[in-house]
Design a protein around this motif. Structure first.
Motif, PDB file in Angstrom:
ATOM      1  N   LYS A 618       0.863  -1.169   0.000  1.00 27.07           N
ATOM      2  CA  LYS A 618       0.000   0.000   0.000  1.00 27.07           C
ATOM      3  C   LYS A 618       0.910   1.233   0.000  1.00 27.07           C
ATOM      4  O   LYS A 618       1.944   1.249   0.703  1.00 27.07           O
ATOM      5  N   VAL A 619       0.559   2.253  -0.771  1.00 26.45           N
ATOM      6  CA  VAL A 619       1.368   3.474  -0.803  1.00 26.45           C
ATOM      7  C   VAL A 619       0.781   4.471   0.188  1.00 26.45           C
ATOM      8  O   VAL A 619      -0.420   4.740   0.163  1.00 26.45           O
ATOM      9  N   ARG A 620       1.643   4.942   1.105  1.00 23.62           N
ATOM     10  CA  ARG A 620       1.174   5.925   2.088  1.00 23.62           C
ATOM     11  C   ARG A 620       2.088   7.143   2.055  1.00 23.62           C
ATOM     12  O   ARG A 620       3.258   7.068   1.709  1.00 23.62           O
ATOM     13  N   ARG A 621       1.516   8.297   2.454  1.00 23.94           N
ATOM     14  CA  ARG A 621       2.259   9.541   2.487  1.00 23.94           C
ATOM     15  C   ARG A 621       2.861   9.677   3.891  1.00 23.94           C
ATOM     16  O   ARG A 621       2.118   9.695   4.881  1.00 23.94           O
ATOM     17  N   VAL A 622       4.208   9.776   3.975  1.00 15.89           N
ATOM     18  CA  VAL A 622       4.824   9.865   5.309  1.00 15.89           C
ATOM     19  C   VAL A 622       5.852  11.001   5.362  1.00 15.89           C
ATOM     20  O   VAL A 622       6.404  11.410   4.339  1.00 15.89           O
ATOM     21  N   ALA A 623       6.080  11.472   6.588  1.00 15.44           N
ATOM     22  CA  ALA A 623       7.020  12.588   6.792  1.00 15.44           C
ATOM     23  C   ALA A 623       8.454  12.102   6.685  1.00 15.44           C
ATOM     24  O   ALA A 623       8.770  10.962   7.033  1.00 15.44           O
ATOM     25  N   GLN A 624       9.310  13.007   6.171  1.00 16.55           N
ATOM     26  CA  GLN A 624      10.736  12.713   6.119  1.00 16.55           C
ATOM     27  C   GLN A 624      11.510  13.926   6.623  1.00 16.55           C
ATOM     28  O   GLN A 624      11.181  15.052   6.259  1.00 16.55           O
ATOM     29  N   VAL A 625      12.509  13.689   7.455  1.00 19.56           N
ATOM     30  CA  VAL A 625      13.266  14.808   8.025  1.00 19.56           C
ATOM     31  C   VAL A 625      14.636  14.884   7.363  1.00 19.56           C
ATOM     32  O   VAL A 625      15.346  13.879   7.267  1.00 19.56           O
ATOM     33  N   ASN A 626      14.989  16.069   6.900  1.00 20.68           N
ATOM     34  CA  ASN A 626      16.344  16.301   6.405  1.00 20.68           C
ATOM     35  C   ASN A 626      17.220  16.585   7.626  1.00 20.68           C
ATOM     36  O   ASN A 626      17.163  17.669   8.220  1.00 20.68           O
ATOM     37  N   GLU A 627      18.028  15.605   8.008  1.00 20.63           N
ATOM     38  CA  GLU A 627      18.762  15.711   9.275  1.00 20.63           C
ATOM     39  C   GLU A 627      19.809  16.824   9.256  1.00 20.63           C
ATOM     40  O   GLU A 627      20.193  17.333  10.301  1.00 20.63           O
ATOM     41  N   ALA A 628      20.236  17.219   8.064  1.00 21.19           N
ATOM     42  CA  ALA A 628      21.225  18.298   7.987  1.00 21.19           C
ATOM     43  C   ALA A 628      20.581  19.652   8.255  1.00 21.19           C
ATOM     44  O   ALA A 628      21.223  20.576   8.730  1.00 21.19           O
ATOM     45  N   VAL A 629      19.288  19.762   7.959  1.00 20.12           N
ATOM     46  CA  VAL A 629      18.605  21.040   8.129  1.00 20.12           C
ATOM     47  C   VAL A 629      17.961  21.137   9.513  1.00 20.12           C
ATOM     48  O   VAL A 629      17.890  22.210  10.113  1.00 20.12           O
ATOM     49  N   CYS A 630      17.496  20.006  10.041  1.00 16.94           N
ATOM     50  CA  CYS A 630      16.799  19.996  11.334  1.00 16.94           C
ATOM     51  C   CYS A 630      17.712  20.534  12.432  1.00 16.94           C
ATOM     52  O   CYS A 630      18.878  20.148  12.526  1.00 16.94           O
ATOM     53  N   GLN A 631      17.171  21.448  13.252  1.00 21.83           N
ATOM     54  CA  GLN A 631      17.949  22.030  14.350  1.00 21.83           C
ATOM     55  C   GLN A 631      17.549  21.436  15.693  1.00 21.83           C
ATOM     56  O   GLN A 631      18.024  21.870  16.730  1.00 21.83           O
ATOM     57  N   GLY A 632      16.631  20.478  15.675  1.00 21.78           N
ATOM     58  CA  GLY A 632      16.246  19.823  16.925  1.00 21.78           C
ATOM     59  C   GLY A 632      15.430  20.681  17.852  1.00 21.78           C
ATOM     60  O   GLY A 632      15.534  20.554  19.071  1.00 21.78           O
ATOM     61  N   CYS A 633      14.609  21.586  17.293  1.00 21.78           N
ATOM     62  CA  CYS A 633      13.843  22.484  18.167  1.00 21.78           C
ATOM     63  C   CYS A 633      12.674  21.768  18.830  1.00 21.78           C
ATOM     64  O   CYS A 633      12.213  22.165  19.887  1.00 21.78           O
ATOM     65  N   GLY A 634      12.160  20.726  18.188  1.00 23.17           N
ATOM     66  CA  GLY A 634      11.102  19.939  18.812  1.00 23.17           C
ATOM     67  C   GLY A 634       9.681  20.384  18.504  1.00 23.17           C
ATOM     68  O   GLY A 634       8.725  19.785  19.013  1.00 23.17           O
ATOM     69  N   CYS A 635       9.514  21.413  17.689  1.00 21.75           N
ATOM     70  CA  CYS A 635       8.155  21.886  17.362  1.00 21.75           C
ATOM     71  C   CYS A 635       7.318  20.749  16.777  1.00 21.75           C
ATOM     72  O   CYS A 635       6.157  20.580  17.112  1.00 21.75           O
ATOM     73  N   CYS A 636       7.923  19.958  15.872  1.00 24.24           N
ATOM     74  CA  CYS A 636       7.173  18.921  15.175  1.00 24.24           C
ATOM     75  C   CYS A 636       6.703  17.841  16.135  1.00 24.24           C
ATOM     76  O   CYS A 636       5.609  17.313  16.006  1.00 24.24           O
ATOM     77  N   THR A 637       7.508  17.540  17.161  1.00 20.17           N
ATOM     78  CA  THR A 637       7.109  16.473  18.078  1.00 20.17           C
ATOM     79  C   THR A 637       5.862  16.876  18.841  1.00 20.17           C
ATOM     80  O   THR A 637       5.067  16.036  19.232  1.00 20.17           O
ATOM     81  N   VAL A 638       5.726  18.179  19.066  1.00 21.08           N
ATOM     82  CA  VAL A 638       4.550  18.666  19.781  1.00 21.08           C
ATOM     83  C   VAL A 638       3.338  18.666  18.846  1.00 21.08           C
ATOM     84  O   VAL A 638       2.229  18.334  19.244  1.00 21.08           O
ATOM     85  N   ALA A 639       3.583  19.031  17.575  1.00 19.03           N
ATOM     86  CA  ALA A 639       2.466  19.166  16.643  1.00 19.03           C
ATOM     87  C   ALA A 639       1.939  17.807  16.171  1.00 19.03           C
ATOM     88  O   ALA A 639       0.796  17.700  15.745  1.00 19.03           O
ATOM     89  N   CYS A 640       2.757  16.775  16.240  1.00 22.21           N
ATOM     90  CA  CYS A 640       2.368  15.474  15.679  1.00 22.21           C
ATOM     91  C   CYS A 640       1.238  14.855  16.505  1.00 22.21           C
ATOM     92  O   CYS A 640       1.388  14.590  17.695  1.00 22.21           O
ATOM     93  N   MET A 641       0.098  14.618  15.830  1.00 19.57           N
ATOM     94  CA  MET A 641      -1.076  14.130  16.547  1.00 19.57           C
ATOM     95  C   MET A 641      -0.976  12.635  16.831  1.00 19.57           C
ATOM     96  O   MET A 641      -1.534  12.148  17.795  1.00 19.57           O
ATOM     97  N   SER A 642      -0.290  11.926  15.937  1.00 18.42           N
ATOM     98  CA  SER A 642      -0.246  10.479  16.141  1.00 18.42           C
ATOM     99  C   SER A 642       0.973  10.044  16.958  1.00 18.42           C
ATOM    100  O   SER A 642       1.180   8.858  17.157  1.00 18.42           O
ATOM    101  N   GLY A 643       1.759  11.016  17.418  1.00 19.15           N
ATOM    102  CA  GLY A 643       2.928  10.664  18.231  1.00 19.15           C
ATOM    103  C   GLY A 643       4.001   9.945  17.447  1.00 19.15           C
ATOM    104  O   GLY A 643       4.791   9.180  18.005  1.00 19.15           O
ATOM    105  N   ALA A 644       4.044  10.190  16.151  1.00 18.71           N
ATOM    106  CA  ALA A 644       5.030   9.502  15.317  1.00 18.71           C
ATOM    107  C   ALA A 644       6.375  10.208  15.356  1.00 18.71           C
ATOM    108  O   ALA A 644       7.417   9.584  15.177  1.00 18.71           O
ATOM    109  N   MET A 645       6.351  11.511  15.591  1.00 21.78           N
ATOM    110  CA  MET A 645       7.591  12.293  15.521  1.00 21.78           C
ATOM    111  C   MET A 645       8.257  12.297  16.889  1.00 21.78           C
ATOM    112  O   MET A 645       7.613  12.521  17.910  1.00 21.78           O
ATOM    113  N   ASP A 646       9.528  12.036  16.907  1.00 22.52           N
ATOM    114  CA  ASP A 646      10.265  12.030  18.160  1.00 22.52           C
ATOM    115  C   ASP A 646      11.602  12.708  17.919  1.00 22.52           C
ATOM    116  O   ASP A 646      12.099  12.731  16.797  1.00 22.52           O
TER     117      ASP A 646
END
Lengths: 664, 129
Positions: A618-646
């Motif tokens: 099955k094809v699903r749409r999923v998030a991908q993080v560019n680790e070189a750009v990410c600064q580790g601020c954590g905004c996404c972990t708070v916004a993620c409703m399904s608790g997928a982002m850590d």
């Protein structure tokens, strides 16, 4: 299960004065996973670090907790210690029992109790830590300097000198900044133009330096080593590559009555103008607010007289995007507006001027050709009153003045007073001061010369009121040493206006995510140990954008900022921060919330094929993080409703374990 | 607590002024329109209250020569508000026991026809206990 070692630091009496360190190390020894616990006077010292290294070897530790100062101070130190003893540096946690405990508590019992709790939380976290390895990113070997005053010029020259290309973005038509407007410079009294303009020419001729004058930074993306910056080149309606700077257009333009910004409105310029004779680039600029041709299409004189054919009325703002490895902020300062200080009658009389206006009046290239004449009637003034600290050290009214000392006024006022007495011995010069502040090499000697050799009257006290009467300015002031009130009939009153950061600094700070203080001065990464770096990696500070500064200090800071930039650009690869966001693709619902909140644009979405339990795909749409750009601020972990982002190193379960440990 | 200390605290509480904020620039006295009539000038009020030298202030005519024009308050760069301090010292003096400055019997002799009645009532309230 981890094998954790706990190391409690006394920090001399900084911690041990309010926290019973012995009790802390004893209590933490009983925590789950802890196999060794000790305390020592200075954990950050060589001997302290050796204790950690020996314990790692002896007790086969897998995790370290150091109860000490803020991680901003020594986290890097202890991570290095751990790494040198063969443990992954991200297995080290700091419990801040100094700033967050001993310094804020007075009572040993409370302090000790809290220190134990903070230590417990750190231990709970280390129990769940996993080794992390940082990635590497390449470095764009080009620097951007924002602001073309003496700070920006010196930084650019020093970086270019090391062989790296530099771009200067200056919002005015010419580089030079405030220093180009000054007459003489303290304490040596050499002429500002004589020492500045050769540097401006050096910049223009340096192959490594590009100047974007009449331009502004409008967008900044990316991160240290890899910034993408959008620069808006404002339409100057004159082609920079063709204009020879002959000035014929500026003589023929019929629009003559435009206040000349360079002389602070004390004379006029045309609608097409070159700010001053030594401008770099020496190119004319059309002021679109006043040009007849641009406003209603009726004129075109400049294009007729231009033999080079450089005039282009159809020019448009251009946007270009460039890549940089480092950004230096050198946006400088401005004197604050004086119109709210009614008591000094600045708005009522032309003969009440600011110190910067006085510089132009004394300057040979100024509106009076260097003769000191009253702006109102062109007469030679005989009695001059200088008022210091106008708007500086002014806590009462934030909308009027500034709480800080502007630092440069004492010295330039001494200079003005001295130059006046030197050139015009028939004058009487009074300086009203609250304190004369002259910390600097040869500064106090300079001030004393003004008093002793040139007979300037320094009066301790403040001017309360200036009222124009006839062609005189009635000055009412106090003399605190003689305990009397003074009345002086002055011909010219000069106000030493407070200085404030340029208005462009605040929006720029937002673009750069660089922090500022309440006065809009850029904050340095550490007030003593990292004075030319912003806390945002890759952003450096030069000159008065960081705080009031005189020219020697600005040049020193410019050189320091340049050396930091060079240190960065020399590297081929930068080691990143491994504490970055990481999505669990099995849990990701593809909602895009994280993408929307990410301030760095590090998150994208991809369609990915997943194998289902029934062996179909099955094809699903999923998030991908560019680790070189990410600064580790954590905004996404708070916004993620399904608790997928850590966040690696700060996983949700680690944070909950800390909270549980605190609440236990 | 000594008497002076208590009086100082009363003054600071009544006025809401914190004299420690003063940076001794003298702008209050530079701005004062009635400077020459005042034995102690606005900046001196601030420093003398801070030092607890209240006796000379309480005995001084300056308490009544201050015009309460509030120019010093308006222009103080540190927000010290000297006029409020002067007013508080004045109140302290007037509120001291047995310190009537006017008695009812004094009034008739002082009345002139141009003086509004309101002013007489105000003065009586202000200068008596």
């Amino acid at each position: 299960m981890q094998r954790i070692g706990v190391f409690v630091c006394h920090c001399g009496t900084n911690i041990a004065g309010t926290v019973n360190v012995e009790a802390v190390s004893d209590a933490l020894r009983k925590e789950p996973g802890v196999v060794f616990s000790t305390n020592y006077q200075y954990m950050c010292s060589q001997a302290g670090q050796d204790i950690i290294k020996n314990a790692i070897a002896e007790y086969k530790l897998t995790g370290i907790v150091v109860c000490s100062c803020s991680p901003r101070m020594h986290e890097a130190t202890f991570r290095k210690t751990a790494a040198s003893a063969g443990i992954n540096p991200y297995m080290v946690e700091i419990a801040n029992i100094r700033e967050q405990c001993s310094w804020v508590h007075k009572d040993t019992l409370t302090g000790t109790e809290k220190a134990i709790i903070l230590g417990r939380a750190a231990i709970a976290k280390v129990n769940l830590n996993a080794p992390l390895t940082p990635g590497q990113t390449p470095v764009t070997k080009r620097a951007l300097v924002i602001g073309g005053g003496i700070a920006g010029i010196q930084t650019a020259l020093d970086i270019a000198d090391a062989g790296f290309p530099v771009d200067i973005v200056e919002k005015k038509p010419t580089i030079g900044g405030k220093m180009a407007q000054l007459d003489k410079t303290f304490p040596t009294l050499d002429c500002a133009a004589c020492i500045l303009t050769p540097k401006m020419v050096d910049v223009a001729q340096n192959e490594k330096i590009r100047i974007f004058s009449y331009s502004e930074v409008t967008e900044v993306h990316g991160f240290v080593g890899n910034f993408d910056v959008t620069i808006k080149k404002k339409a100057r309606y004159v082609r920079e590559d063709i204009c020879t700077g002959c000035g014929a257009c500026t003589e023929k333009c019929p629009q003559k009555k435009i206040p000349n910004e360079f002389n602070l409105g004390m004379d006029t310029r045309r609608a097409i103008y070159i700010p001053f004779a030594q401008a770099v680039p020496k190119v004319a600029t059309i002021d679109p607010d006043h040009c007849n041709m641009l406003k209603n299409g009726k004129c075109g004189v400049c294009s007729k007289v231009c033999t080079a054919g450089a005039i282009d009325y159809n020019a448009k703002d251009e946007f270009l995007t460039e890549k940089y490895g480092a950004i230096v902020v050198a946006t400088g300062f401005n004197p604050i507006p004086m119109d709210k200080f009614d008591e000094f009658a600045y708005s009522q009389s032309k003969d009440v001027i600011t110190s910067l206006e006085f510089e132009r009046l004394m300057n040979a290239a100024g509106p009076t050709g260097g003769k000191l004449l009253r702006p109102s009637d062109g007469e030679h003034p005989h009695t001059l009153v200088f008022v210091q600290c106008v708007g500086s050290r002014c806590e009462a009214c934030a909308e009027k003045g500034k709480e800080y000392c502007s630092k440069i006024c004492c010295m330039y006022t001494a200079k003005h007073a001295m130059l006046t007495r030197d050139k015009y011995p028939d004058t009487e010069v009074y300086v009203f001061y609250i304190d004369v502040r002259t910390p600097g090499k040869n500064f106090d000697e300079f001030y004393r010369r003004a008093v002793e050799e040139y007979g300037v009257h320094y009066i301790k006290g403040m001017v309360g009121k200036v009222s124009p009467e006839g062609n005189k300015l009635k000055v009412q002031a106090s003399d605190l040493i003689e305990n009397r009130q003074i009345h002086i009939d002055a011909d010219l009153v000069v106000l030493a206006a407070a200085i404030e950061p340029d208005k462009s600094a605040r929006p720029l700070a937002t673009m750069l995510t660089a922090s500022m203080d309440t006065n809009d001065f850029f904050t340095e990464a550490h007030p003593k140990l990292r004075p030319v770096e912003s806390p945002t990696a890759g952003v450096f500070l030069s000159g008065a954008c960081q705080g009031p500064k005189d020219i020697p200090e600005t040049v020193a800071q410019a050189g320091a900022a340049a050396s930091k930039v060079i240190g960065l650009l020399c590297k081929d690869q930068l080691t990143g921060n491994p504490c970055v966001a990481h999505p669990d693709e099995m849990m990701c619902s593809g909602c895009s919330n994280c993408e929307k909140v990410c301030p760095y644009g590090a998150i994208t979405y991809v369609d990915k094929e997943f194998r289902m339990p029934d062996r179909t795909t099955k094809v699903r749409r999923v998030a991908q993080v560019n680790e070189a750009v990410c600064q580790g601020c954590g905004c996404c972990t708070v916004a993620c409703m399904s608790g997928a982002m850590d966040l690696k190193g700060f996983k949700n379960e680690q944070i909950f374990a800390e909270v549980d440990a605190i609440c236990r | 607590m000594t008497n002076t200390k208590r009086m100082k605290e009363d003054i600071l509480r009544m006025s809401g002024v914190n004299p420690r904020k003063c940076m001794k620039c003298g702008k209050c006295s530079g701005t004062c329109p009635n400077y020459d009539e005042m034995e102690y000038h606005p900046h001196q009020f601030v420093s003398m209250v801070e030092e607890g030298r209240l006796e000379p202030l309480l005995a001084s005519k300056s308490l009544y020569t201050c015009l309460s024009c509030m120019a010093c308050i308006e222009r103080c760069p540190r927000g010290v508000e000297p006029a409020k301090l002067i007013e508080a010292v004045r109140l302290l003096k007037e509120r001291q026991k047995d310190g009537n400055h006017l008695t009812a019997n004094d009034i008739p002799a002082r009345i002139d026809d141009d003086m509004p009645q309101q002013a007489i009532v105000t003065a009586f309230r202000k200068y008596t206990k």
